[in-house]
Design a protein around this motif. Structure first.
Motif, mmCIF file in Angstrom:
data_model
loop_
_atom_site.group_PDB
_atom_site.id
_atom_site.type_symbol
_atom_site.label_atom_id
_atom_site.label_comp_id
_atom_site.label_asym_id
_atom_site.label_seq_id
_atom_site.Cartn_x
_atom_site.Cartn_y
_atom_site.Cartn_z
ATOM 1 N N TYR A 56 0.796 -1.223 0.000
ATOM 2 C CA TYR A 56 0.000 0.000 0.000
ATOM 3 C C TYR A 56 0.834 1.280 0.000
ATOM 4 O O TYR A 56 0.339 2.347 -0.367
ATOM 5 N N THR A 57 2.093 1.204 0.414
ATOM 6 C CA THR A 57 2.907 2.413 0.553
ATOM 7 C C THR A 57 3.676 2.698 -0.729
ATOM 8 O O THR A 57 4.351 1.810 -1.266
ATOM 9 N N PRO A 58 3.606 3.921 -1.258
ATOM 10 C CA PRO A 58 4.399 4.260 -2.457
ATOM 11 C C PRO A 58 5.895 4.104 -2.205
ATOM 12 O O PRO A 58 6.391 4.354 -1.105
ATOM 13 N N SER A 59 6.592 3.646 -3.230
ATOM 14 C CA SER A 59 8.046 3.535 -3.193
ATOM 15 C C SER A 59 8.602 4.201 -4.446
ATOM 16 O O SER A 59 8.217 3.845 -5.563
ATOM 17 N N GLN A 60 9.472 5.197 -4.259
ATOM 18 C CA GLN A 60 10.001 6.011 -5.355
ATOM 19 C C GLN A 60 8.884 6.709 -6.122
ATOM 20 O O GLN A 60 9.034 7.038 -7.293
ATOM 21 N N ALA A 61 7.767 6.909 -5.491
ATOM 22 C CA ALA A 61 6.617 7.518 -6.151
ATOM 23 C C ALA A 61 5.925 8.462 -5.188
ATOM 24 O O ALA A 61 5.841 8.174 -3.988
ATOM 25 N N PRO A 62 5.406 9.570 -5.676
ATOM 26 C CA PRO A 62 4.658 10.465 -4.792
ATOM 27 C C PRO A 62 3.314 9.848 -4.434
ATOM 28 O O PRO A 62 2.735 9.107 -5.242
ATOM 29 N N PRO A 63 2.839 10.096 -3.228
ATOM 30 C CA PRO A 63 1.541 9.537 -2.845
ATOM 31 C C PRO A 63 0.413 10.168 -3.655
ATOM 32 O O PRO A 63 0.425 11.364 -3.955
ATOM 33 N N VAL A 64 -0.544 9.339 -4.018
ATOM 34 C CA VAL A 64 -1.710 9.820 -4.757
ATOM 35 C C VAL A 64 -2.692 10.441 -3.772
ATOM 36 O O VAL A 64 -2.971 9.851 -2.718
ATOM 37 N N PRO A 65 -3.216 11.626 -4.056
ATOM 38 C CA PRO A 65 -4.223 12.206 -3.161
ATOM 39 C C PRO A 65 -5.425 11.280 -3.017
ATOM 40 O O PRO A 65 -5.724 10.488 -3.923
ATOM 41 N N ALA A 66 -6.071 11.377 -1.888
ATOM 42 C CA ALA A 66 -7.268 10.564 -1.674
ATOM 43 C C ALA A 66 -8.291 10.859 -2.766
ATOM 44 O O ALA A 66 -8.587 12.024 -3.062
#
Length: 384
Positions: A308-318
Motif C-alpha cells: 500500500y505504501t508508495p516507493s520512489q513515487a509520490p503519494p496519490v491524493p485521496a
C-alpha cells in the motif's frame, strides 16, 4: 378365510426395494469463488454458480480459486437484510454498489476499514465470526467459538479471510427451514453475492455435478461478455492503457489484466494507465510486497504496508468518490528503472475517474506487476 400376514422379513424387503424418494443422502455442493481462463487472460471475481439448491444436512463448499483476491464469505440474517436493502436501491454500476450502500449494509464489517498504521479496524471481518444474535463488534474480533452448522437464524456467520487454494465448508443444519439464504463477500461487498435455496426432502434438488456444470456455463458467459472489453484493453495505446477493466454489462464481470500487456515507448516518454477497481503500478517488487492482506500468527489480519505504501513515487491524493467530482489525472513523475517502484494502492470505481502517468527515463525491459493481483503482468519496453 385366513388373512395373509406378511412376515417381518418380507416387509423389510419391500421397504428396501421401494423407490428412494426423499431419502437421499446429504451431498456437498461446490461453489467456485472467482475463476480464471489462462487461455484468454481475464480473471473473474464472483461466485459460480450464483444460485444453488440444497437440502438441510447438505454442505456448501466454497472453493477459492487462485487469482490472488482475498475473500470473506458471510451469511446470516444481517446479510439477508443488507442485500435485500441493496436490491431495493437497484444499483447498476460499481459506483452505485459501493457508494449507495443502505444503512443495513453498514452493519456488515469490511476488512479494509484501516487505520494509518495499517491495522484493519474490523477484525470481526478479518477473523472467523459466528454470532447467534446481535451485530458484529467493530473493530474488535468476535468471541472465539467452533464453527457451528448454519441454521438460518444466526445473525452473522463469517469465514474470516480466505486465500486462494482454500476451501471453506458451510454445513447446513438438519433443522434448517426451507427458504432462500444469501451470502456475500465482505471485501467485495454487494458486487459479489449469491444465494442458496433450501428445499424440503419432498423436492428434487440438483446434485454436485449439475452445480459444477452451471458454474462452467456462467463462467463461459461472463468471459464472453468480457471479450470486447479485454480486446479493447489489449489494443489500447500508451496514453490510454488499462489497469483492470469491466464488461459494462454487469458490475460482477471484472477482468484483472493490464492492457495492453506489452507497451513499447522511447526513453523519456510516458505511459498513462486508467484504473478499474484496486491495483498498483509496480516494478521490481520483492516477494514480501505481494498481497494486500497478511494474516498474523495470532490470527489477526492486517494490510500489507509494502503493497500500500508508495516507493520512489509520490503519494496519490485521496480519491473523491463523489459522482460530481472531476476526474483526477495524476502525474507520478519519472522513474530511472532502478530499484523497487510502487505507486501504492489505488482504487477507482470507473476508469474515467482516475489516470496514473509515469515517465521512463532509461532504456530497458521492465516487468509490470500489480501487488494486489500477482497474476496481473505486463511488459514495458523502453527503447533508446
Amino acid at each position: 378365510m385366513k388373512r395373509f400376514a406378511p412376515s417381518l422379513t418380507l416387509l423389510m424387503l419391500l421397504f428396501a426395494c421401494r423407490p428412494e424418494v426423499g431419502f437421499e443422502a446429504p451431498i456437498s455442493l461446490p461453489i467456485r469463488v472467482d475463476a480464471t481462463d489462462a487461455s484468454r487472460g481475464p480473471s473473474l471475481i464472483s461466485f459460480f454458480p450464483r444460485d444453488s439448491v440444497a437440502r438441510p444436512g447438505d454442505t456448501l463448499v466454497f472453493e477459492v480459486e487462485g487469482v490472488g483476491e482475498p475473500h470473506v464469505i458471510a451469511m446470516g440474517t444481517l446479510v439477508n437484510e443488507g442485500l435485500a436493502a441493496l436490491d431495493r436501491v437497484k444499483p447498476a454500476t460499481l459506483k452505485e454498489y459501493f457508494l449507495g450502500e443502505p444503512e443495513e449494509m453498514y452493519k456488515l464489517p469490511s476488512v479494509f476499514a484501516a487505520t494509518a498504521d495499517y491495522r484493519p479496524e474490523n477484525q470481526a471481518a478479518g477473523q472467523p465470526c459466528f454470532l447467534d444474535s446481535g451485530d458484529p463488534p467493530m473493530p474488535d474480533p468476535c468471541p472465539e467459538r467452533d464453527q457451528p452448522a448454519f441454521d438460518g437464524t444466526q445473525s452473522f456467520y463469517s469465514s474470516g479471510m480466505l486465500r486462494e487454494g482454500s476451501d471453506y465448508q458451510v454445513p447446513l443444519a438438519e433443522d434448517l427451514a426451507p427458504g432462500t439464504y444469501r451470502f456475500m463477500c465482505l471485501i467485495h461487498r454487494g458486487t459479489m453475492s449469491g444465494q442458496v435455496k433450501v428445499v424440503g426432502e419432498e423436492t428434487e434438488r440438483p446434485g454436485a455435478e449439475d452445480a459444477s456444470a452451471r458454474a462452467r456455463r456462467e463462467i463461459s458467459t461472463s468471459l464472453a461478455n468480457l471479450e470486447p472489453a479485454t480486446a479493447s484493453a489489449g489494443s489500447a495505446t500508451s496514453t490510454d492503457a488499462a489497469a483492470g477493466t469491466e464488461s459494462g454489462k454487469s458490475p460482477f464481470e471484472l477482468a484483472m489484466i493490464f492492457g495492453p500487456d506489452e507497451v513499447t515507448i522511447p526513453a523519456g516518454d510516458s505511459i498513462t494507465w486508467r484504473f478499474t477497481v484496486c491495483h498498483t503500478i509496480s516494478f521490481n517488487p520483492p516477494a514480501e510486497a505481494f498481497g494486500d492482506l497478511k494474516k498474523e500468527k495470532d490470527g489477526s489480519v492486517r494490510l500489507n504496508p509494502m503493497a500500500y505504501t508508495p516507493s520512489q513515487a509520490p503519494p496519490v491524493p485521496a480519491l473523491s468518490f463523489d459522482p460530481s467530482a472531476p476526474p483526477l489525472d495524476f502525474d507520478a513523475g519519472t522513474w530511472d528503472g532502478n530499484g523497487f517502484f510502487n505507486s501504492g494502492g489505488i482504487c477507482a470505481l470507473a476508469k474515467e475517474d482516475f489516470s496514473y502517468k509515469l515517465t521512463f527515463s532509461r532504456p530497458g525491459d521492465y516487468e509490470l506487476r500489480c501487488l494486489f493481483h500477482p497474476f496481473m503482468r505486463g511488459t514495458v519496453k523502453v527503447v533508446g
